[in-house]
Design a protein around this motif. Structure first.
Motif, short mmCIF file in Angstrom:
data_model
loop_
_atom_site.label_atom_id
_atom_site.label_comp_id
_atom_site.label_asym_id
_atom_site.label_seq_id
_atom_site.Cartn_x
_atom_site.Cartn_y
_atom_site.Cartn_z
N SER A 106 0.87 -1.19 0.00
CA SER A 106 0.00 0.00 0.00
C SER A 106 0.90 1.23 0.00
O SER A 106 1.90 1.29 0.72
CB SER A 106 -0.94 0.01 1.21
OG SER A 106 -0.21 0.00 2.41
N MET A 107 0.53 2.18 -0.81
CA MET A 107 1.34 3.37 -0.97
C MET A 107 1.28 4.26 0.27
O MET A 107 0.19 4.49 0.80
CB MET A 107 0.87 4.18 -2.18
CG MET A 107 1.03 3.47 -3.49
SD MET A 107 2.78 3.23 -3.86
CE MET A 107 2.66 2.24 -5.33
N PRO A 108 2.44 4.74 0.72
CA PRO A 108 2.42 5.65 1.87
C PRO A 108 1.79 6.98 1.48
O PRO A 108 1.90 7.43 0.34
CB PRO A 108 3.90 5.82 2.22
CG PRO A 108 4.63 5.44 0.98
CD PRO A 108 3.77 4.48 0.23
N ARG A 109 1.12 7.57 2.42
CA ARG A 109 0.48 8.86 2.17
C ARG A 109 1.51 9.98 2.21
O ARG A 109 2.49 9.90 2.94
CB ARG A 109 -0.59 9.15 3.22
CG ARG A 109 -1.74 8.20 3.13
CD ARG A 109 -2.76 8.54 4.17
NE ARG A 109 -3.83 7.57 4.09
CZ ARG A 109 -5.08 7.85 4.35
NH1 ARG A 109 -5.41 9.06 4.75
NH2 ARG A 109 -6.00 6.93 4.25
N LYS A 110 1.20 10.99 1.44
CA LYS A 110 2.05 12.17 1.46
C LYS A 110 1.70 12.97 2.71
O LYS A 110 0.54 13.09 3.07
CB LYS A 110 1.80 13.04 0.23
CG LYS A 110 2.13 12.38 -1.07
CD LYS A 110 1.78 13.29 -2.23
CE LYS A 110 1.98 12.58 -3.54
NZ LYS A 110 1.57 13.41 -4.67
N ASP A 111 2.72 13.49 3.36
CA ASP A 111 2.48 14.35 4.51
C ASP A 111 1.95 15.68 4.02
O ASP A 111 2.54 16.31 3.14
CB ASP A 111 3.77 14.58 5.31
CG ASP A 111 4.26 13.30 5.98
OD1 ASP A 111 3.41 12.42 6.26
OD2 ASP A 111 5.46 13.19 6.24
N ALA A 112 0.83 16.09 4.58
CA ALA A 112 0.27 17.40 4.21
C ALA A 112 1.14 18.49 4.82
O ALA A 112 1.49 18.42 6.00
CB ALA A 112 -1.16 17.51 4.71
N PRO A 113 1.51 19.47 4.04
CA PRO A 113 2.34 20.55 4.60
C PRO A 113 1.55 21.35 5.62
O PRO A 113 0.35 21.57 5.47
CB PRO A 113 2.69 21.40 3.39
CG PRO A 113 1.63 21.10 2.38
CD PRO A 113 1.17 19.69 2.65
N LEU A 114 2.22 21.75 6.66
CA LEU A 114 1.58 22.56 7.68
C LEU A 114 1.41 23.98 7.16
O LEU A 114 2.27 24.50 6.44
CB LEU A 114 2.42 22.57 8.97
CG LEU A 114 2.55 21.23 9.67
CD1 LEU A 114 3.52 21.35 10.84
CD2 LEU A 114 1.19 20.75 10.16
N PRO A 115 0.32 24.63 7.53
CA PRO A 115 0.13 26.01 7.07
C PRO A 115 1.12 26.95 7.74
O PRO A 115 1.58 26.70 8.85
CB PRO A 115 -1.31 26.33 7.50
CG PRO A 115 -1.57 25.41 8.64
CD PRO A 115 -0.77 24.17 8.36
N THR A 116 1.43 28.03 7.06
CA THR A 116 2.29 29.05 7.62
C THR A 116 1.45 29.92 8.55
O THR A 116 0.39 30.41 8.16
CB THR A 116 2.89 29.92 6.51
OG1 THR A 116 3.62 29.07 5.62
CG2 THR A 116 3.82 30.98 7.08
#
Length: 136
Positions: free
Chosen positions: A77-87
């Motif tokens: 299963s493909m690892p999920r991309k980490d969502a970037p934290l907002p500035t």
């Protein structure tokens, strides 16, 4: 390779070569247990989800499309991309932004949005009678 970019093809080939080196035989003779061992080896490395996805995609392409053995890689299963934290602006930065407005109504409007946490769509719908000046 099914319309893949040249760089992607090179990455896939390099990944498959490393896999074959680890198992000590050609990929078409590798067992599912050996593929699992490779996946576990990759997961133990200090690499990010994008790089893992590349390795997994190389395996999936090889076994599903090229070798016609999709069962061997069905567990991947493909690892999920980490969502970037907002500035998030500091209070001083917000103050500088609010002070930079030269038209008073814009300064008041954005100060209100910041102070109340309103969404832009909510703030646009505000009318003068919505503000209770007596209660602040």
């Amino acid at each position: 390779m099914a319309g893949r970019a040249k760089g992607t093809i090179q990455q896939y080939l390099a990944s498959i070569r490393r896999f074959q080196e680890m198992v000590g035989k050609s990929a078409d003779r590798a067992s599912q247990a050996e593929i699992r061992r490779w996946v576990e080896h990759l997961q133990a490395q200090p690499i990010g989800p994008e790089r893992l996805r590349c390795h997994y995609s190389a395996l999936a392409f090889l076994f599903r499309k090229t070798l016609g053995q999709p069962d061997k890689v069905a567990f991947i299963s493909m690892p999920r991309k980490d969502a970037p934290l907002p500035t998030i602006l500091t209070a001083a930065e917000v103050g500088r932004v609010l002070k930079s407005f030269t038209v008073a109504k814009y300064s008041v409007f954005f100060a209100l949005i910041y102070a109340t946490g309103l969404r832009i769509s909510e703030a646009i719908g505000l009318e003068t009678q919505d503000i209770d000046a007596l209660r602040g």
